[in-house]
Design an enzyme around this catalytic site. Structure first.
Site, short mmCIF file in Angstrom:
data_model
loop_
_atom_site.label_atom_id
_atom_site.label_comp_id
_atom_site.label_asym_id
_atom_site.label_seq_id
_atom_site.Cartn_x
_atom_site.Cartn_y
_atom_site.Cartn_z
N GLU A 48 -40.95 88.99 -27.99
CA GLU A 48 -40.88 87.54 -28.01
C GLU A 48 -41.60 87.02 -26.78
O GLU A 48 -41.27 87.39 -25.65
CB GLU A 48 -39.43 87.06 -28.01
CG GLU A 48 -38.66 87.42 -29.27
CD GLU A 48 -37.21 86.99 -29.19
OE1 GLU A 48 -36.89 86.14 -28.34
OE2 GLU A 48 -36.40 87.52 -29.96
N ASP A 96 -32.01 77.89 -21.78
CA ASP A 96 -32.29 79.01 -20.88
C ASP A 96 -31.54 78.89 -19.57
O ASP A 96 -31.37 77.80 -19.01
CB ASP A 96 -33.80 79.10 -20.61
CG ASP A 96 -34.58 79.45 -21.85
OD1 ASP A 96 -34.13 80.36 -22.56
OD2 ASP A 96 -35.61 78.82 -22.12
#
Length: 258
Positions: A47, A58
Site C-alpha cells: 500500500e 492516521d
C-alpha cells in the site's frame, strides 16, 4: 485478472502479508526502490500512501511521514510518474491509499485512468462515504478495473458490512480498532472477539487486518481470524530510521518474531 483478485485466488490458504509506506518519505524518489525491494523479498502486497496535509485516520507516525513527504515535494502526479518506473517490472499488487480531497482535485476519471496506466490494482480512500462510492466512484473504478477497498471497524454494523461485501471486490480492510493508525503491544479480548465475529459472518470477500500490528502477538491474533495482515506505522518508522527498505524489512521481520 486484477492482481489483487489473483493474489487471493492463488494463495492456497496462506496468510498474506502487506506493508504500507508513504510515498516521498524518507526521500522524494525512493518509491520505486521500496516497491522493488518488497517485491523481491516476497511481501504479498504493498500500500502506497498518498501524502495529505490532514490525514484524519492516521496516527502521529504516518502523519509525520506525510508532512515530510509534502515538504520533499511529493504530489500525486509525481507519484504516478514514479509508479510508471516499476509498471510491468514487479509482480506485487500495488494499492494506493489516500484521502478524497486529493483524488477529487486530481479528478476521479483521471485518477483511476492513471491507476490503470501505471499498474495500480486498488485504492483505499478512508474518508469516502459509501453512498458517494456507489454513485460516483464505483462506476469509474469498475471501468478501469481498479478495486476500491472499503474499511470496516468494530463499530461498523452488520448491515453495513454486508452491504460493503456485496458491492466491493478485492478484499475488505478490517481496522483493528476505531482509533487512528499506530503500533500496539497486544490486541485485547474485545478486539479478538471482533475478529472472530467478522470471521463468523462468512463474507464473500477476503479480509485483511490492519492498524496496530507490530509484534508477534498482534500479528498472530490478527492472522487467526482473517486472510492476512497489513503493517503500516511500524514499517514507516523503521524505513525512516534506516533510510533503506531492505534493512527496514530486516528489522521488521525481527520485531515480528518477538
Amino acid at each position: 485478472m486484477n492482481k489483487i483478485n489473483s493474489l487471493f485466488t492463488t494463495r492456497n490458504g496462506r496468510k498474506l502479508f502487506s506493508l504500507y509506506f508513504c510515498a516521498g518519505c524518507p526521500t522524494l524518489d525512493n518509491t520505486a526502490e521500496v516497491i522493488r525491494t518488497l517485491d523481491r523479498r516476497g511481501v504479498d502486497m504493498v500500500e502506497v500512501g498518498i501524502p495529505f496535509s490532514d490525514p484524519l485516520a492516521d496516527g502521529p507516525v504516518i502523519q509525520s511521514a506525510a508532512t515530510a513527504a509534502l515538504r520533499n515535494g511529493m504530489t500525486l502526479r509525481r507519484l504516478f510518474a514514479q509508479l510508471a518506473e516499476v509498471n510491468g517490472q514487479v509482480n506485487i499488487p500495488i494499492v494506493l491509499m489516500g484521502y478524497l480531497n486529493v483524488i477529487m482535485h486530481y479528478g476521479y476519471d483521471a485518477f483511476f485512468s492513471s491507476c490503470r496506466k501505471n499498474g495500480v490494482s486498488g485504492a483505499i480512500i478512508p474518508d469516502l462515504p459509501f453512498a458517494d462510492y456507489m454513485a460516483d466512484i464505483k462506476p469509474i473504478a469498475d471501468r478501469y478495473g481498479v478495486r476500491v477497498i472499503m474499511m470496516i471497524t468494530p463499530e461498523t454494523s452488520e448491515k453495513r458490512i454486508r452491504l460493503i461485501d456485496e458491492h466491493t471486490d478485492g478484499f475488505i480492510y478490517m481496522v483493528s480498532s476505531a482509533g487512528v493508525t499506530g503500533a500496539q503491544c497486544a490486541f485485547d479480548e474485545a478486539k479478538q472477539e471482533y475478529f472472530r465475529r467478522i470471521d463468523g459472518m462468512k463474507l464473500r470477500n477476503p479480509r485483511m487486518v490492519g492498524f496496530g500490528i507490530s509484534n508477534r502477538q498482534t500479528l498472530e491474533s490478527a492472522r487467526a481470524n482473517a486472510d492476512g495482515t497489513i503493517i503500516g506505522s511500524k514499517f514507516v518508522s523503521l524505513l525512516s530510521e534506516e533510510g533503506e527498505p531492505g534493512r527496514a524489512l530486516d528489522r521488521l521481520e525481527e520485531a515480528l518474531r518477538q
